[in-house]
Design a protein around this motif. Structure first.
Motif, PDB file in Angstrom:
ATOM      1  N   SER A 153      11.225  -9.068  -0.364  1.00  0.00           N
ATOM      2  CA  SER A 153      11.755  -8.693  -1.674  1.00  0.00           C
ATOM      3  C   SER A 153      10.730  -8.028  -2.587  1.00  0.00           C
ATOM      4  CB  SER A 153      12.311  -9.938  -2.379  1.00  0.00           C
ATOM      5  OG  SER A 153      11.306 -10.943  -2.465  1.00  0.00           O
ATOM      6  N   VAL A 154       9.428  -8.319  -2.402  1.00  0.00           N
ATOM      7  CA  VAL A 154       8.446  -7.736  -3.325  1.00  0.00           C
ATOM      8  C   VAL A 154       7.272  -7.077  -2.610  1.00  0.00           C
ATOM      9  CG1 VAL A 154       9.043  -9.263  -5.231  1.00  0.00           C
ATOM     10  CG2 VAL A 154       7.268  -9.972  -3.631  1.00  0.00           C
ATOM     11  N   THR A 155       7.459  -6.787  -1.343  1.00  0.00           N
ATOM     12  CA  THR A 155       6.477  -6.024  -0.570  1.00  0.00           C
ATOM     13  C   THR A 155       7.239  -5.372   0.562  1.00  0.00           C
ATOM     14  OG1 THR A 155       4.351  -6.144   0.592  1.00  0.00           O
ATOM     15  CG2 THR A 155       5.906  -7.929   1.020  1.00  0.00           C
ATOM     16  N   ASP A 156       6.544  -4.583   1.371  1.00  0.00           N
ATOM     17  CA  ASP A 156       7.188  -4.086   2.585  1.00  0.00           C
ATOM     18  C   ASP A 156       6.599  -4.898   3.748  1.00  0.00           C
ATOM     19  OD1 ASP A 156       8.526  -1.036   3.520  1.00  0.00           O
ATOM     20  OD2 ASP A 156       7.782  -2.471   5.005  1.00  0.00           O
ATOM     21  N   THR A 161      12.783  -2.255   4.653  1.00  0.00           N
ATOM     22  CA  THR A 161      11.510  -1.586   4.932  1.00  0.00           C
ATOM     23  C   THR A 161      11.623  -0.076   4.844  1.00  0.00           C
ATOM     24  OG1 THR A 161       9.672  -1.490   6.504  1.00  0.00           O
ATOM     25  CG2 THR A 161      11.889  -1.438   7.436  1.00  0.00           C
ATOM     26  N   ARG A 162      10.470   0.568   4.744  1.00  0.00           N
ATOM     27  CA  ARG A 162      10.382   1.998   5.018  1.00  0.00           C
ATOM     28  C   ARG A 162       9.272   2.239   6.043  1.00  0.00           C
ATOM     29  NH1 ARG A 162      10.639   3.964  -0.541  1.00  0.00           N
ATOM     30  NH2 ARG A 162      11.420   1.865  -0.806  1.00  0.00           N
ATOM     31  N   GLY A 163       8.866   1.191   6.730  1.00  0.00           N
ATOM     32  CA  GLY A 163       7.784   1.305   7.708  1.00  0.00           C
ATOM     33  C   GLY A 163       8.314   1.461   9.126  1.00  0.00           C
ATOM     34  N   GLN A 187      -2.999   0.622 -10.755  1.00  0.00           N
ATOM     35  CA  GLN A 187      -3.620   0.275  -9.472  1.00  0.00           C
ATOM     36  C   GLN A 187      -2.578  -0.038  -8.403  1.00  0.00           C
ATOM     37  OE1 GLN A 187      -7.047   0.376  -8.809  1.00  0.00           O
ATOM     38  NE2 GLN A 187      -6.792   1.510 -10.726  1.00  0.00           N
ATOM     39  N   TRP A 188      -1.289   0.033  -8.761  1.00  0.00           N
ATOM     40  CA  TRP A 188      -0.228  -0.273  -7.796  1.00  0.00           C
ATOM     41  C   TRP A 188      -0.363   0.626  -6.560  1.00  0.00           C
ATOM     42  CZ3 TRP A 188       2.572  -4.024  -6.350  1.00  0.00           C
ATOM     43  CH2 TRP A 188       3.691  -3.827  -5.532  1.00  0.00           C
ATOM     44  N   GLY A 189      -0.334   0.031  -5.388  1.00  0.00           N
ATOM     45  CA  GLY A 189      -0.495   0.788  -4.135  1.00  0.00           C
ATOM     46  C   GLY A 189      -1.926   0.787  -3.629  1.00  0.00           C
ATOM     47  N   VAL A 247       0.817  -1.220   0.000  1.00  0.00           N
ATOM     48  CA  VAL A 247       0.000   0.000   0.000  1.00  0.00           C
ATOM     49  C   VAL A 247       0.850   1.269   0.000  1.00  0.00           C
ATOM     50  CG1 VAL A 247      -1.951  -1.133   1.122  1.00  0.00           C
ATOM     51  CG2 VAL A 247      -0.280   0.122   2.518  1.00  0.00           C
ATOM     52  N   PHE A 248       2.166   1.154   0.153  1.00  0.00           N
ATOM     53  CA  PHE A 248       2.999   2.347   0.059  1.00  0.00           C
ATOM     54  C   PHE A 248       3.055   2.847  -1.392  1.00  0.00           C
ATOM     55  CE2 PHE A 248       5.420   0.821   4.060  1.00  0.00           C
ATOM     56  CZ  PHE A 248       4.457   1.404   4.873  1.00  0.00           C
ATOM     57  N   GLY A 249       2.920   1.926  -2.338  1.00  0.00           N
ATOM     58  CA  GLY A 249       2.697   2.312  -3.737  1.00  0.00           C
ATOM     59  C   GLY A 249       3.744   3.229  -4.357  1.00  0.00           C
ATOM     60  N   CYS A 250       5.011   3.010  -4.078  1.00  0.00           N
ATOM     61  CA  CYS A 250       6.050   3.881  -4.657  1.00  0.00           C
ATOM     62  C   CYS A 250       5.963   3.841  -6.191  1.00  0.00           C
ATOM     63  CB  CYS A 250       7.438   3.432  -4.203  1.00  0.00           C
ATOM     64  SG  CYS A 250       7.590   3.330  -2.403  1.00  0.00           S
ATOM     65  N   THR A 251       6.116   4.997  -6.800  1.00  0.00           N
ATOM     66  CA  THR A 251       5.917   5.086  -8.252  1.00  0.00           C
ATOM     67  C   THR A 251       7.008   4.357  -9.032  1.00  0.00           C
ATOM     68  OG1 THR A 251       7.159   7.135  -8.279  1.00  0.00           O
ATOM     69  CG2 THR A 251       4.751   7.323  -8.139  1.00  0.00           C
ATOM     70  N   TYR A 252       8.138   4.094  -8.377  1.00  0.00           N
ATOM     71  CA  TYR A 252       9.270   3.480  -9.082  1.00  0.00           C
ATOM     72  C   TYR A 252       9.453   2.006  -8.717  1.00  0.00           C
ATOM     73  CZ  TYR A 252      11.075   4.912  -4.577  1.00  0.00           C
ATOM     74  OH  TYR A 252      11.213   5.123  -3.226  1.00  0.00           O
ATOM     75  N   CYS A 253       8.489   1.439  -8.025  1.00  0.00           N
ATOM     76  CA  CYS A 253       8.680   0.079  -7.495  1.00  0.00           C
ATOM     77  C   CYS A 253       8.672  -0.975  -8.597  1.00  0.00           C
ATOM     78  CB  CYS A 253       7.577  -0.217  -6.494  1.00  0.00           C
ATOM     79  SG  CYS A 253       7.735  -1.861  -5.780  1.00  0.00           S
ATOM     80  N   TYR A 254       9.687  -1.847  -8.591  1.00  0.00           N
ATOM     81  CA  TYR A 254       9.733  -2.900  -9.609  1.00  0.00           C
ATOM     82  C   TYR A 254       8.701  -3.987  -9.368  1.00  0.00           C
ATOM     83  CZ  TYR A 254      12.580  -5.585  -6.220  1.00  0.00           C
ATOM     84  OH  TYR A 254      13.023  -6.234  -5.102  1.00  0.00           O
TER      85      TYR A 254
HETATM   86  S1  SF4 Z   1       7.639  -2.773  -2.010  1.00  0.00           S
HETATM   87 FE1  SF4 Z   1       9.003  -1.161  -1.277  1.00  0.00          FE
HETATM   88  S2  SF4 Z   1       9.499   0.081  -3.099  1.00  0.00           S
HETATM   89 FE2  SF4 Z   1       7.675  -1.199  -3.572  1.00  0.00          FE
HETATM   90  S3  SF4 Z   1       5.914   0.113  -3.128  1.00  0.00           S
HETATM   91 FE3  SF4 Z   1       6.356  -1.080  -1.298  1.00  0.00          FE
HETATM   92  S4  SF4 Z   1       7.703   0.193  -0.047  1.00  0.00           S
HETATM   93 FE4  SF4 Z   1       7.704   1.038  -2.120  1.00  0.00          FE
END
Ligand code: SF4
Length: 268
Positions: free
Chosen positions: A84-87, A117-119, A53-55, A33-40
């Motif tokens: 690796s593919v979520t927070d 993480t960024r949480g 719909q990402w995020g 749900v953080f939905g970073c615009t650059y997330c792979y």
């Molecule tokens: S997985 Fe990481 S980079 Fe991707 S949207 Fe979530 S916090 Fe942002």
């Protein structure tokens, strides 16, 4: 938010995570749900949702803790990347306790654990993290400006809350890595560099924010590509900040080189 039943919770590492020395990845959630615009992660097959719909969607692996208890011996003393593919510290983790439950399950098998993480919620689990012999928490701090953060990752936690979390982790003796990956525009490079130098992260990872034209990378989201064309920030500015970091005595590692498990012997 939707609940799903997972078949496994520890998955053999692949790609740059495997190359970095990890054996397993662990993702308690699908989506973020953080939905970073650059997330792979939005491009991965399991995402299955339209990119725009990402995020806005999240699936929680309802049986994650139960499977972790059953399969924890597979990761005994192995290098594990969470996640690796979520927070792993989604806001709903506060009540679901999936990440916490997984940590409780794996303490006795002592994996070499990297938490990415960024949480700020990660500090809730400091009591468990501190019981691991090889542990590092990597926190994403891609910019010094909350205005920039609002553009690129508007739903992610404010930067000061991340700094506070890093201070608390450090005060409990937990190694902390800072990931400037990708480096978004920096409003006040000198202050940013000074703050990092004062903090003295155990690992510092940097990556430039460039247009890889839709290839796999940290700028592939369509929103991020559009923002990039509007913002005067490029590879030259990135290198200038990296040079400033080096002059303070910090050792920024570039991209993949910075993603290695705690406990890795880095002597040449
Ligand atoms: S997985 Fe990481 S980079 Fe991707 S949207 Fe979530 S916090 Fe942002």
């Amino acid at each position: 938010m939707e609940f799903i039943q997972a078949r496994s919770i520890f998955t053999p590492a692949t790609g740059f995570i495997r190359r970095g020395g990890f054996d397993w990845t662990c993702n308690p959630y699908v989506g973020c749900v953080f939905g970073c615009t650059y997330c792979y992660a939005m491009f991965l097959p399991q995402s299955r949702e339209p990119l725009d719909q990402w995020g806005r969607w999240l699936r929680a692996k309802q049986n994650a803790v139960e499977i972790a208890w059953k399969s924890r011996h597979r990761i005994a003393q192995a290098a594990v990347y969470l996640s690796s593919v979520t927070d792993p510290y989604q806001p709903i983790e506060r009540s679901l306790l999936l990440t916490r439950g997984i940590l409780e399950a794996i303490i006795d098998v002592q994996p070499r654990l990297l938490v990415q993480t960024r949480g700020p919620l990660v500090v809730r689990d400091v009591d468990l993290l501190a019981q691991l012999r090889h542990i590092r928490v990597n926190v994403s701090i891609p910019t010094d400006s909350d205005e920039v953060r609002q553009l690129f990752e508007p739903k992610a936690p404010p930067l000061d809350r991340r700094w506070d979390a890093m201070e608390k982790l450090k005060s409990h003796g937990i190694a902390v890595g800072v990931c400037i990956t990708p480096m978004l525009p920096i409003a006040e490079p000198e202050r940013f560099v000074d703050r990092l130098a004062e903090f003295q992260p155990d690992v510092l990872v940097v990556q430039s924010f460039h247009n890889s034209r839709g290839c796999f990378g940290a700028d592939t989201g369509p929103k991020a590509r559009k923002l990039l064309t509007q913002i005067d920030w490029g590879v030259e500015e990135f290198h200038r900040v990296v040079d400033q970091l080096r002059r303070t005595g910090l050792r920024p590692l570039d991209g993949e080189a910075g993603f290695f498990p705690p406990g890795t012997d880095l002597t040449p």
